[in-house]
Design a protein around this motif. Structure first.
Motif, mmCIF file in Angstrom:
data_model
loop_
_atom_site.group_PDB
_atom_site.id
_atom_site.type_symbol
_atom_site.label_atom_id
_atom_site.label_comp_id
_atom_site.label_asym_id
_atom_site.label_seq_id
_atom_site.Cartn_x
_atom_site.Cartn_y
_atom_site.Cartn_z
ATOM 1 N N ILE A 223 28.698 31.203 40.286
ATOM 2 C CA ILE A 223 27.790 31.440 41.412
ATOM 3 C C ILE A 223 28.615 31.282 42.677
ATOM 4 N N ILE A 224 28.606 32.322 43.495
ATOM 5 C CA ILE A 224 29.546 32.401 44.618
ATOM 6 C C ILE A 224 28.809 32.708 45.913
ATOM 7 N N GLU A 225 29.243 32.063 46.986
ATOM 8 C CA GLU A 225 28.741 32.397 48.320
ATOM 9 C C GLU A 225 29.346 33.743 48.722
ATOM 10 N N VAL A 226 28.546 34.588 49.354
ATOM 11 C CA VAL A 226 29.055 35.898 49.755
ATOM 12 C C VAL A 226 30.191 35.755 50.773
ATOM 13 N N ALA A 227 30.129 34.722 51.594
ATOM 14 C CA ALA A 227 31.230 34.484 52.537
ATOM 15 C C ALA A 227 32.542 34.249 51.782
ATOM 16 N N ASP A 228 32.484 33.513 50.676
ATOM 17 C CA ASP A 228 33.678 33.302 49.848
ATOM 18 C C ASP A 228 34.101 34.592 49.152
ATOM 19 N N MET A 229 33.099 35.383 48.736
ATOM 20 C CA MET A 229 33.402 36.673 48.118
ATOM 21 C C MET A 229 34.189 37.547 49.085
ATOM 22 N N ARG A 230 33.745 37.587 50.326
ATOM 23 C CA ARG A 230 34.432 38.397 51.344
ATOM 24 C C ARG A 230 35.863 37.901 51.574
ATOM 25 N N ALA A 231 36.031 36.576 51.462
ATOM 26 C CA ALA A 231 37.353 35.984 51.699
ATOM 27 C C ALA A 231 38.232 35.997 50.449
ATOM 28 N N GLY A 232 37.682 36.492 49.332
ATOM 29 C CA GLY A 232 38.450 36.545 48.092
ATOM 30 C C GLY A 232 38.599 35.210 47.400
ATOM 31 N N LYS A 233 37.742 34.235 47.767
ATOM 32 C CA LYS A 233 37.813 32.911 47.136
ATOM 33 C C LYS A 233 36.906 32.888 45.917
ATOM 34 N N THR A 234 37.494 32.656 44.764
ATOM 35 C CA THR A 234 36.717 32.654 43.528
ATOM 36 C C THR A 234 37.299 31.637 42.567
ATOM 37 N N THR A 235 36.456 31.166 41.628
ATOM 38 C CA THR A 235 36.920 30.178 40.657
ATOM 39 C C THR A 235 37.055 30.766 39.257
ATOM 40 N N HIS A 236 36.704 32.037 39.089
ATOM 41 C CA HIS A 236 36.752 32.636 37.755
ATOM 42 C C HIS A 236 37.545 33.942 37.773
ATOM 43 N N ASP A 237 38.366 34.119 36.753
ATOM 44 C CA ASP A 237 39.225 35.311 36.682
ATOM 45 C C ASP A 237 38.423 36.604 36.697
ATOM 46 N N TYR A 238 37.267 36.609 36.025
ATOM 47 C CA TYR A 238 36.465 37.831 35.956
ATOM 48 C C TYR A 238 35.959 38.236 37.347
ATOM 49 N N THR A 239 35.511 37.240 38.122
ATOM 50 C CA THR A 239 35.080 37.530 39.488
ATOM 51 C C THR A 239 36.240 38.072 40.302
ATOM 52 N N ALA A 240 37.414 37.481 40.101
ATOM 53 C CA ALA A 240 38.605 37.953 40.819
ATOM 54 C C ALA A 240 38.905 39.414 40.475
ATOM 55 N N GLN A 241 38.723 39.787 39.198
ATOM 56 C CA GLN A 241 38.933 41.185 38.788
ATOM 57 C C GLN A 241 37.944 42.112 39.483
ATOM 58 N N LEU A 242 36.667 41.699 39.514
ATOM 59 C CA LEU A 242 35.653 42.517 40.178
ATOM 60 C C LEU A 242 35.969 42.673 41.666
ATOM 61 N N LEU A 243 36.387 41.567 42.276
ATOM 62 C CA LEU A 243 36.728 41.615 43.713
ATOM 63 C C LEU A 243 37.920 42.526 43.956
ATOM 64 N N HIS A 244 38.909 42.422 43.091
ATOM 65 C CA HIS A 244 40.111 43.255 43.263
ATOM 66 C C HIS A 244 39.752 44.723 43.131
ATOM 67 N N ALA A 245 38.858 45.039 42.168
ATOM 68 C CA ALA A 245 38.483 46.426 41.920
ATOM 69 C C ALA A 245 37.734 47.039 43.097
ATOM 70 N N SER A 246 37.060 46.190 43.879
ATOM 71 C CA SER A 246 36.276 46.729 44.990
ATOM 72 C C SER A 246 36.721 46.141 46.333
ATOM 73 N N ALA A 247 37.978 45.684 46.400
ATOM 74 C CA ALA A 247 38.479 44.988 47.588
ATOM 75 C C ALA A 247 38.354 45.837 48.840
ATOM 76 N N ASN A 248 38.550 47.130 48.705
ATOM 77 C CA ASN A 248 38.506 47.989 49.883
ATOM 78 C C ASN A 248 37.077 48.251 50.354
ATOM 79 N N ARG A 249 36.057 47.756 49.605
ATOM 80 C CA ARG A 249 34.685 48.061 49.977
ATOM 81 C C ARG A 249 33.885 46.834 50.343
ATOM 82 N N VAL A 250 34.375 45.643 50.004
ATOM 83 C CA VAL A 250 33.591 44.418 50.248
ATOM 84 C C VAL A 250 33.881 43.815 51.615
ATOM 85 N N ALA A 251 35.021 44.149 52.193
ATOM 86 C CA ALA A 251 35.418 43.505 53.450
ATOM 87 C C ALA A 251 34.431 43.773 54.568
#
Length: 251
Positions: A223-251
């Motif tokens: 469970i992640i705060e959207v502010a952390d999502m935007r900053a790329g801060k995550t505690t799980h590898d799967y979330t990091a993969q999802l963030l990386h895949a959409s990095a150019n769209r979440v900022a």
């Protein structure tokens, strides 16, 4: 602030006997009154199943679910649907092709005991950015975005406090998606609504929500705060993969 939605240790199954499949495993989330909370993950991760369990459309479940402090049983009473409404993914499938906009909205209002139907239908159409000129049109006379606006108007008709949003823009053209998301943001502010929103698109969740649960294979992995999502801060590898895949769209 009170929880509008509380889900504790939810397990959901489909099928029976040898074909029994567990779609959700020990899911726990809470959504504060007036908040917007996302459920995000790949197709088949169990996101929509949580919404279906809440609305009574997935009857095989165990755990605890409550809405505004009232615990849910396996049967939904009529008053539940005055509090909780759902907007489905496909506006083409969710509206009856032979019912006019007027029939769709009037029937919903009548079902929930309202009397000043004419005024309410016109007000609902204005609420979703359409005018009275759309009242007697049929779904085939509407664009995808207009159909989804009607589906949102129908959900608003009983004056609910909680909307469950199941991929509400994924069936729409990209150019229309932002319009519908902005409309939903405006309606939440105007009516003091609480949202629980399913999406496979992190950019959508980042636009709409403050917090999100990331799901994989039926389980909530983070469970992640959207502010952390935007900053790329995550505690799980799967979330990091999802963030990386959409990095150019979440900022």
């Amino acid at each position: 602030m009170n929880d509008a939605i509380s889900i504790q240790n939810l397990n959901v199954w489909f099928g029976e006997h040898d074909d029994l499949f567990q779609a959700v495993k020990n899911a726990t989330i809470s959504v504060s009154e007036g908040a917007s909370f996302g459920l995000v993950g790949e197709s088949g991760s169990g996101k929509s199943t949580i919404l279906r369990a809440l609305t009574g459309l997935a009857p095989q479940w165990e755990g605890q679910m409550s809405v505004n402090g009232i615990e849910l049983s396996h049967k939904r009473e009529k008053h539940f649907y005055k509090t909780v409404q759902m907007v489905f993914q496909d506006p083409y499938a969710s509206l009856h092709p032979r019912q006019s906009v007027d029939q769709v909205l009037s029937e919903t209002l009548t079902l929930h005991g309202f009397r000043d139907i004419d005024d309410r239908v016109n007000r609902l159409l204005l609420d979703v950015g359409l005018g009275p000129e759309f009242r007697f049109r049929y779904p085939h006379q509407l664009s995808g975005g207009q159909r989804q606006r009607i589906a949102i108007a129908r959900a608003l008709a009983p004056e609910p406090k909680i909307l469950l949003l199941d991929e509400p823009t994924s069936a729409l053209d990209v150019s229309v998606q932002a319009e519908i998301l902005n409309l939903l943001c405006d309606l939440r502010a105007e009516h003091g609504l609480t949202y629980l929103m399913v999406s496979h698109d992190l950019a959508v969740v980042a636009h709409m929500c403050e917090r999100a649960a990331v799901m994989r294979n039926g389980e909530i992995v983070e469970i992640i705060e959207v502010a952390d999502m935007r900053a790329g801060k995550t505690t799980h590898d799967y979330t990091a993969q999802l963030l990386h895949a959409s990095a150019n769209r979440v900022a």
